[in-house]
Write an enzyme that holds these catalytic residues in place. Structure first.
Site, mmCIF file in Angstrom:
data_model
loop_
_atom_site.group_PDB
_atom_site.id
_atom_site.type_symbol
_atom_site.label_atom_id
_atom_site.label_comp_id
_atom_site.label_asym_id
_atom_site.label_seq_id
_atom_site.Cartn_x
_atom_site.Cartn_y
_atom_site.Cartn_z
ATOM 1 N N ASP A 13 54.945 1.904 18.843
ATOM 2 C CA ASP A 13 55.340 1.919 17.297
ATOM 3 C C ASP A 13 54.660 3.107 16.969
ATOM 4 O OD1 ASP A 13 55.266 1.369 14.805
ATOM 5 O OD2 ASP A 13 54.139 -0.393 15.042
ATOM 6 N N GLU A 177 62.545 -0.779 14.105
ATOM 7 C CA GLU A 177 61.243 -1.372 13.868
ATOM 8 C C GLU A 177 61.742 -2.890 13.499
ATOM 9 O OE1 GLU A 177 59.053 1.139 11.159
ATOM 10 O OE2 GLU A 177 59.240 2.583 12.746
ATOM 11 N N ASP A 199 60.144 -5.561 6.340
ATOM 12 C CA ASP A 199 59.092 -4.755 6.913
ATOM 13 C C ASP A 199 58.679 -3.730 6.064
ATOM 14 O OD1 ASP A 199 57.716 -2.967 8.515
ATOM 15 O OD2 ASP A 199 59.502 -2.711 9.983
#
Ligand code: AMP
Length: 509
Positions: A13, A177, A199
């Site tokens: 990530d 993501e 998010d």
């Protein structure tokens, strides 16, 4: 970890403020990669100290206040951006390091007398995670799945792949993501649910509506803003304390890099404190001197209500985007089974309260907001390995339309936003003048009706067009968007079947 082997694909990530690595095995067990000190995330910060040493992660963050001009943070906001993009100017005003135009229609940053492309900075962070993971696993990691904001354009996705290549890390797949977070949430639970992922990380905001049917994850619609994140909440606080100081003392601190760095640091810490407490002092001793040499302190009483008032427009903006994505997906609040919170900024209580009010139920606590994306990337990486028995199906979409510039400048949409990927479309073209040997096309990504208001992905030139009279040569242009949301183009002569040679200009590739 008995089945880990050197062909392992780890998950990374690569965040605006923090990054995280993870690795999966078995039928979905995941291990986060720990750094020195036991933390699972590292700050996405690169610096060069006064001795010329390159520092990455915690080491870079520790010396940030003392070396603000050579400490590069939040550079992900600049990846795949053209220097004349207005966001680049805005960013220059809020960071202490210097930006300038590179020679590939991109942005470069200065650090300790050297110039770096944004890909080079991203590559240093990827390499750090790769190296820590390699030490931890006992073999050299060579492949990774890397996550990007769902709202990244083709050009930004390409740039992340390039960053991996610069340090010999094969980015086998780019995934979004929010989709990764949904994987972390849904695998192994035999779900049949429609989830909304909200998010809000350090730099970007994404919303995705995803249908989960056991191991099939199908994104119905996505949207976002790659300039909406925790940093903007910090900036709103910074502007407030700077104004307050100017009103009290008649001194503008914004041109003092060391003072600004101290303010920035404290703004973030105070913001985080105010998620757990209702009041927090904002005090910095000896922040500057009066012209008479008298030391001055900064002292502001901050409370949660003030923070909420200063940042309400940001929360409103996120909810408006979320509403638009729900309209695109053709659903209303009652159609959502679970709301998932991802990204550190979602710990702010008002965000949770407003989502609870909107959906009539509290968001799910099913995933860890800082780790879900890395975990999802690792699970996906594992599913791509031959030795894996974890089988997953990810069906994603493109976040913004892709199209060509028509005569007159209007955008002709080839793939509308939320078109499923992978995807391929063809359009017909012909030679406009006699004996034309080349055909050029400007490709844009964005949802504005005029091409110039969208992002230029590149100018594609097809050469080797058969000589013929105007309108006689019939060409077929093929647009392909792969599973990663990356576009390739080709053209062929419809009568002879011959492929044209394709070259791309004005792009990072
Ligand atoms: P991420 O990119 O997911 O790591 O998100 C990092 C962002 O979340 C940064 O802007 C942090 O300041 C912010 N953040 C982390 N923890 C909290 C918290 N408890 N309350 C508010 N914001 C937070």
């Amino acid at each position: 970890m008995e089945r880990l082997s050197p062909d392992t694909i780890i998950g990374i990530d690569l965040g605006t403020t923090n990054s995280c690595g993870a690795v999966a095995h078995g039928d979905g067990q995941v291990k986060l990669i720990p750094y020195k000190g036991g933390e699972y995330t590292i700050p996405s910060i690169f610096a060069i100290d006064d001795k010329g040493n390159e520092l990455i992660g915690h080491e870079a963050k520790r010396q940030w206040q003392l070396n603000p001009r050579n400490t590069l943070y939040a550079t992900k906001r600049l990846i795949g951006r053209a220097p004349r993009d207005e966001v680049v100017d805005t960013m220059q005003q809020s960071v202490q390091y210097r930006l300038h135009a590179g020679d590939r229609n991109d942005v470069e940053v200065d650090c300790h007398g050297r110039s770096f492309s944004i890909q080079e900075i991203a590559s240093r962070i990827l390499a750090k995670i790769r190296d820590v993971a390699s030490d931890h696993l006992g073999f050299k990691v060579q492949r990774a799945v890397v996550t990007v904001p769902a709202y990244f354009t083709d050009r930004q996705r390409q740039a992340v792949k390039e960053a991996g290549a610069l340090v010999g890390l094969e980015v086998v797949r780019i995934i979004n993501e929010p989709t990764a977070a949904a994987l972390a949430y849904g695998i192994g639970k035999r779900l049949d649910e429609r989830v909304l992922v909200y998010d809000l990380g350090g730099g970007t905001f994404d919303v995705s509506i995803i249908e989960i049917r056991d191991r099939v994850f199908e994104v119905k619609a996505t949207g976002g803003d790659i300039f909406l994140g925790g940093i903007d909440f910090d900036d709103a606080m910074i502007r407030f304390v700077l104004d307050d100081f100017r009103n009290k003392h008649g001194i503008d601190l914004s041109s003092d890099p060391v003072a600004m760095q101290r303010i920035k640091d404290l703004a973030e810490r105070t913001k985080i404190d105010l998620s757990a407490r209702t009041e927090a002092p904002f005090s910095i001793p000896f922040i500057t001197m009066t012209p008479q040499g008298q030391p001055l302190n900064m002292d502001v009483r901050f409370d949660r209500k003030l923070l909420e008032a200063l940042t309400q427009h940001l929360v409103d903006r996120s909810l408006k985007i979320m509403g638009g994505v729900m309209v695109d997906a053709g659903i209303t609040a009652k159609d959502i089974d679970e709301v998932m919170l991802v990204g550190g900024q979602t710990r702010m209580p008002i965000i949770q309260e407003r989502l609870t009010r909107f959906f009539g139920k509290p968001p799910s606590k099913g995933v860890h907001p800082d780790e879900a994306v890395g975990i999802g990337a690792a699970l996906y990486g594992w599913s791509l390995q031959e030795s894996s028995d974890l089988k997953l199906q990810l069906l994603d979409v493109i976040p913004m339309s892709i199209g060509i510039e028509q005569a007159g400048g209007a955008m002709h949409v080839v793939f509308p936003r939320n078109a499923a990927i992978p995807n391929a479309r063809t359009i017909a073209a012909t030679n406009a003048v006699d004996r034309q040997s080349e055909l050029a096309m400007r490709i844009y990504q964005g949802d504005q009706p005029w091409s110039a208001d969208n992002e230029l992905l590149g100018e594609f030139t097809f050469s080797g067009v058969r000589p013929g009279r105007a309108g006689e040569v019939r060409l077929e242009i093929l647009f392909e968007v792969n599973v990663e949301g990356i576009l390739t183009m080709s053209a062929r002569d419809l009568d002879t079947g011959r492929q044209m040679k394709t070259t791309v200009r004005i792009s990072t590739r």
